[in-house]
Design a protein around this motif. Sequence first.
Motif, PDB file in Angstrom:
ATOM      1  N   LEU A 123      11.913   2.001  -4.611  1.00 22.42           N
ATOM      2  CA  LEU A 123      12.242   0.615  -4.914  1.00 22.42           C
ATOM      3  C   LEU A 123      11.646  -0.233  -3.796  1.00 22.42           C
ATOM      4  O   LEU A 123      11.900   0.037  -2.617  1.00 22.42           O
ATOM      5  CB  LEU A 123      13.753   0.402  -4.977  1.00 22.42           C
ATOM      6  CG  LEU A 123      14.223  -1.051  -5.143  1.00 22.42           C
ATOM      7  CD1 LEU A 123      13.804  -1.596  -6.510  1.00 22.42           C
ATOM      8  CD2 LEU A 123      15.735  -1.154  -4.964  1.00 22.42           C
ATOM      9  N   LYS A 124      10.848  -1.231  -4.152  1.00 25.09           N
ATOM     10  CA  LYS A 124      10.282  -2.140  -3.153  1.00 25.09           C
ATOM     11  C   LYS A 124      11.061  -3.452  -3.207  1.00 25.09           C
ATOM     12  O   LYS A 124      11.238  -4.044  -4.276  1.00 25.09           O
ATOM     13  CB  LYS A 124       8.799  -2.387  -3.430  1.00 25.09           C
ATOM     14  CG  LYS A 124       8.115  -3.268  -2.393  1.00 25.09           C
ATOM     15  CD  LYS A 124       6.615  -3.348  -2.630  1.00 25.09           C
ATOM     16  CE  LYS A 124       6.269  -4.017  -3.926  1.00 25.09           C
ATOM     17  NZ  LYS A 124       4.820  -4.246  -4.117  1.00 25.09           N
ATOM     18  N   GLU A 167       0.840  -1.205   0.000  1.00 23.53           N
ATOM     19  CA  GLU A 167       0.000   0.000   0.000  1.00 23.53           C
ATOM     20  C   GLU A 167       0.875   1.256   0.000  1.00 23.53           C
ATOM     21  O   GLU A 167       0.600   2.222  -0.722  1.00 23.53           O
ATOM     22  CB  GLU A 167      -0.906   0.001   1.236  1.00 23.53           C
ATOM     23  CG  GLU A 167      -2.006  -1.031   1.216  1.00 23.53           C
ATOM     24  CD  GLU A 167      -3.155  -0.628   0.302  1.00 23.53           C
ATOM     25  OE1 GLU A 167      -3.567   0.546   0.321  1.00 23.53           O
ATOM     26  OE2 GLU A 167      -3.638  -1.503  -0.441  1.00 23.53           O
ATOM     27  N   ALA A 168       1.917   1.256   0.825  1.00 21.00           N
ATOM     28  CA  ALA A 168       2.811   2.414   0.902  1.00 21.00           C
ATOM     29  C   ALA A 168       3.486   2.665  -0.442  1.00 21.00           C
ATOM     30  O   ALA A 168       3.609   3.815  -0.890  1.00 21.00           O
ATOM     31  CB  ALA A 168       3.858   2.194   1.988  1.00 21.00           C
ATOM     32  N   PHE A 169       3.892   1.592  -1.092  1.00 26.21           N
ATOM     33  CA  PHE A 169       4.546   1.722  -2.397  1.00 26.21           C
ATOM     34  C   PHE A 169       3.594   2.350  -3.414  1.00 26.21           C
ATOM     35  O   PHE A 169       3.981   3.269  -4.167  1.00 26.21           O
ATOM     36  CB  PHE A 169       5.014   0.352  -2.886  1.00 26.21           C
ATOM     37  CG  PHE A 169       5.733   0.388  -4.203  1.00 26.21           C
ATOM     38  CD1 PHE A 169       7.070   0.747  -4.274  1.00 26.21           C
ATOM     39  CD2 PHE A 169       5.060   0.065  -5.381  1.00 26.21           C
ATOM     40  CE1 PHE A 169       7.740   0.792  -5.500  1.00 26.21           C
ATOM     41  CE2 PHE A 169       5.722   0.103  -6.598  1.00 26.21           C
ATOM     42  CZ  PHE A 169       7.061   0.467  -6.658  1.00 26.21           C
ATOM     43  N   LEU A 180       2.880   6.191  -2.364  1.00 30.11           N
ATOM     44  CA  LEU A 180       4.050   7.056  -2.552  1.00 30.11           C
ATOM     45  C   LEU A 180       4.410   7.176  -4.029  1.00 30.11           C
ATOM     46  O   LEU A 180       4.835   8.240  -4.492  1.00 30.11           O
ATOM     47  CB  LEU A 180       5.242   6.524  -1.761  1.00 30.11           C
ATOM     48  CG  LEU A 180       5.118   6.637  -0.232  1.00 30.11           C
ATOM     49  CD1 LEU A 180       6.281   5.904   0.451  1.00 30.11           C
ATOM     50  CD2 LEU A 180       5.100   8.095   0.210  1.00 30.11           C
ATOM     51  N   SER A 181       4.224   6.103  -4.779  1.00 32.77           N
ATOM     52  CA  SER A 181       4.473   6.168  -6.232  1.00 32.77           C
ATOM     53  C   SER A 181       3.528   7.170  -6.880  1.00 32.77           C
ATOM     54  O   SER A 181       3.903   7.895  -7.805  1.00 32.77           O
ATOM     55  CB  SER A 181       4.279   4.784  -6.872  1.00 32.77           C
ATOM     56  OG  SER A 181       5.238   3.874  -6.409  1.00 32.77           O
ATOM     57  N   GLY A 182       2.291   7.216  -6.386  1.00 33.42           N
ATOM     58  CA  GLY A 182       1.315   8.148  -6.921  1.00 33.42           C
ATOM     59  C   GLY A 182       1.685   9.598  -6.697  1.00 33.42           C
ATOM     60  O   GLY A 182       1.255  10.484  -7.448  1.00 33.42           O
ATOM     61  N   PHE A 183       2.506   9.844  -5.682  1.00 32.80           N
ATOM     62  CA  PHE A 183       2.980  11.202  -5.411  1.00 32.80           C
ATOM     63  C   PHE A 183       4.274  11.503  -6.165  1.00 32.80           C
ATOM     64  O   PHE A 183       4.856  12.574  -6.003  1.00 32.80           O
ATOM     65  CB  PHE A 183       3.211  11.403  -3.916  1.00 32.80           C
ATOM     66  CG  PHE A 183       1.942  11.558  -3.128  1.00 32.80           C
ATOM     67  CD1 PHE A 183       1.102  12.649  -3.335  1.00 32.80           C
ATOM     68  CD2 PHE A 183       1.571  10.612  -2.185  1.00 32.80           C
ATOM     69  CE1 PHE A 183      -0.071  12.793  -2.610  1.00 32.80           C
ATOM     70  CE2 PHE A 183       0.402  10.752  -1.453  1.00 32.80           C
ATOM     71  CZ  PHE A 183      -0.426  11.841  -1.668  1.00 32.80           C
TER      72      PHE A 183
END
Length: 221
Positions: free
Chosen positions: A40-41, A27-29, A32-35
């Motif tokens: 890198l996960k 979810e965090a990935f 944060l990608s959307g921002f």
Amino acid sequence: MIQNPYPGKFIAFEGIDGCGKTTQCDEAFEVLSGFGADLLKVKEPAKYLPSGKLIYGLLFGREGVRFEDMSQRQRQRHYYINRAEHYFHTVIPALEKGVNVLSDRSLVSIALDVLKPNDLDILLEDEECYFRMAEVPFIRPDAVFIYDLPPDVAVQRLNQKDERRRDFFEQPDKIKRTRDAYLEFAAKFSEFCQVIDGQGDVDEVFARTTIALEGVFSGTP
């Protein structure tokens, strides 16, 4: 352990099996990608390395050689080697470039193999020795989110998983001991560890994760 000296943030998602850490990392990935964050996960053990493939084989006893037949320190040495290689090949190069690394499990996962008092100190000292010998910086994450869950809730979640697919550490009898070890680690290293309530649905827990992430990226504890 040393602080992360690189421009990229290093954030780890941790906790007992069944706590929901992988979902929260995912979810965090996505958020944060959307921002537009450079991310890198990664996941430990690092299965792209031969040492990681070996760990998964030992977890499930695929070739008749099993973690359960080894001592605690013998088991963890496999993780130290895999982690040092993973840092060298992937984590540190990304951090050096300013990429923010989100890690599903980390060095804090030694908590899974804590059996008695003082084990955390012993295992950490062992791991630091391996990193020094490998000449790889033993960098701690900037933040470790430890998702806490009552053992009975974690066991209920694990019971939904096919028992044949549970690995060595995913056994109900180990859950309470592991939870205590994670809380001990968090208390010992409170400057970079945060305990997050893992109860509730995914959105409820992620609301707590969001607050923790805001603290990391704003520079506040």
